[in-house]
Design a protein around this motif. Structure first.
Motif, PDB file in Angstrom:
ATOM      1  N   LEU A  83       0.822  -1.217   0.000  1.00  0.00           N
ATOM      2  CA  LEU A  83       0.000   0.000   0.000  1.00  0.00           C
ATOM      3  C   LEU A  83       0.853   1.264   0.000  1.00  0.00           C
ATOM      4  CD1 LEU A  83      -2.802  -0.882   2.562  1.00  0.00           C
ATOM      5  CD2 LEU A  83      -3.035  -0.647   0.084  1.00  0.00           C
ATOM      6  N   VAL A  84       0.433   2.236  -0.821  1.00  0.00           N
ATOM      7  CA  VAL A  84       1.080   3.541  -0.884  1.00  0.00           C
ATOM      8  C   VAL A  84       0.001   4.602  -0.734  1.00  0.00           C
ATOM      9  CG1 VAL A  84       2.516   5.113  -2.251  1.00  0.00           C
ATOM     10  CG2 VAL A  84       2.830   2.632  -2.474  1.00  0.00           C
ATOM     11  N   ALA A  85       0.179   5.502   0.221  1.00  0.00           N
ATOM     12  CA  ALA A  85      -0.738   6.632   0.409  1.00  0.00           C
ATOM     13  C   ALA A  85      -0.036   7.885  -0.106  1.00  0.00           C
ATOM     14  CB  ALA A  85      -1.097   6.802   1.875  1.00  0.00           C
ATOM     15  N   ILE A  86      -0.757   8.654  -0.905  1.00  0.00           N
ATOM     16  CA  ILE A  86      -0.193   9.866  -1.494  1.00  0.00           C
ATOM     17  C   ILE A  86      -1.149  11.030  -1.270  1.00  0.00           C
ATOM     18  CG2 ILE A  86       0.607  11.005  -3.606  1.00  0.00           C
ATOM     19  CD1 ILE A  86       1.141   8.193  -4.756  1.00  0.00           C
ATOM     20  N   GLU A  87      -0.633  12.077  -0.644  1.00  0.00           N
ATOM     21  CA  GLU A  87      -1.371  13.335  -0.524  1.00  0.00           C
ATOM     22  C   GLU A  87      -0.921  14.216  -1.685  1.00  0.00           C
ATOM     23  OE1 GLU A  87      -2.117  16.979   2.626  1.00  0.00           O
ATOM     24  OE2 GLU A  87      -0.374  15.688   2.893  1.00  0.00           O
ATOM     25  N   ALA A  88      -1.886  14.735  -2.439  1.00  0.00           N
ATOM     26  CA  ALA A  88      -1.559  15.497  -3.648  1.00  0.00           C
ATOM     27  C   ALA A  88      -2.593  16.593  -3.886  1.00  0.00           C
ATOM     28  CB  ALA A  88      -1.512  14.556  -4.853  1.00  0.00           C
ATOM     29  N   SER A  89      -2.261  17.478  -4.806  1.00  0.00           N
ATOM     30  CA  SER A  89      -3.209  18.505  -5.239  1.00  0.00           C
ATOM     31  C   SER A  89      -3.079  18.694  -6.742  1.00  0.00           C
ATOM     32  CB  SER A  89      -2.954  19.833  -4.503  1.00  0.00           C
ATOM     33  OG  SER A  89      -1.647  20.291  -4.770  1.00  0.00           O
ATOM     34  N   THR A  90      -4.125  19.247  -7.332  1.00  0.00           N
ATOM     35  CA  THR A  90      -4.116  19.538  -8.768  1.00  0.00           C
ATOM     36  C   THR A  90      -4.374  21.016  -8.995  1.00  0.00           C
ATOM     37  OG1 THR A  90      -6.479  19.057  -8.926  1.00  0.00           O
ATOM     38  CG2 THR A  90      -4.973  17.252  -9.419  1.00  0.00           C
ATOM     39  N   ASP A  91      -3.939  21.473 -10.146  1.00  0.00           N
ATOM     40  CA  ASP A  91      -4.159  22.853 -10.552  1.00  0.00           C
ATOM     41  C   ASP A  91      -4.297  22.868 -12.070  1.00  0.00           C
ATOM     42  OD1 ASP A  91      -4.354  25.571 -10.847  1.00  0.00           O
ATOM     43  OD2 ASP A  91      -2.361  26.023 -10.068  1.00  0.00           O
ATOM     44  N   ALA A  92      -5.531  22.908 -12.533  1.00  0.00           N
ATOM     45  CA  ALA A  92      -5.795  22.846 -13.973  1.00  0.00           C
ATOM     46  C   ALA A  92      -6.856  23.866 -14.349  1.00  0.00           C
ATOM     47  CB  ALA A  92      -6.259  21.447 -14.366  1.00  0.00           C
TER      48      ALA A  92
END
Length: 133
Positions: A83-92
């Motif tokens: 398992l891999v947990a990733i906190e991310a954000s987008t800007d489009a």
């Protein structure tokens, strides 16, 4: 390199492919039996999808973006076993003129170098307003 580090590299490749707008790469990282679940109750976005359904959805998402990409910034990762947990954000910016700046938490399960499960948590009300207006 530990299994957690290898799996993190695979999971991050998925989000890199979104930043590149590389639909073929996104789909190629998924195992044939992969599932992708997204939070909420947004028609066409939420719920569980098969690999084939993800391919269609991702292609449609690329068509909505002015650049054909969904630039994703990684803030944190943590991995344990498969398992891999990733906190991310987008800007489009989308073709409907709306900005799309969302926050995400992905929980990605990797098996033998392929992604077999994605759980995507986001601000569903922001996504609903952006996609459905």
């Amino acid at each position: 390199m530990s299994i957690a580090e290898i799996n993190t590299k695979v999971a991050l490749s998925l989000l890199d492919a979104f930043t590149e707008g590389n639909v073929d790469r996104i789909v190629s990282l998924l195992a044939d039996d992969a599932t992708w679940w997204a939070a909420g109750s947004i028609p066409g976005v939420s719920g569980s999808r098969t690999k084939a359904e993800v391919a269609t959805a991702v292609a449609g998402m690329a068509d909505l973006s002015v650049t054909g990409t969904l630039p994703t910034t990684i803030h944190r990762t943590i991995a344990q076993g498969d398992l891999v947990a990733i906190e991310a954000s987008t800007d489009a910016r989308f073709t409907n003129g709306r900005a799309y700046q969302n926050q995400y938490m992905f929980l990605i399960r990797v098996r033998d170098g392929e992604i077999v499960e994605v759980k995507e948590y986001m601000d569903t009300e922001l996504a609903r307003a952006t996609f459905l207006g």
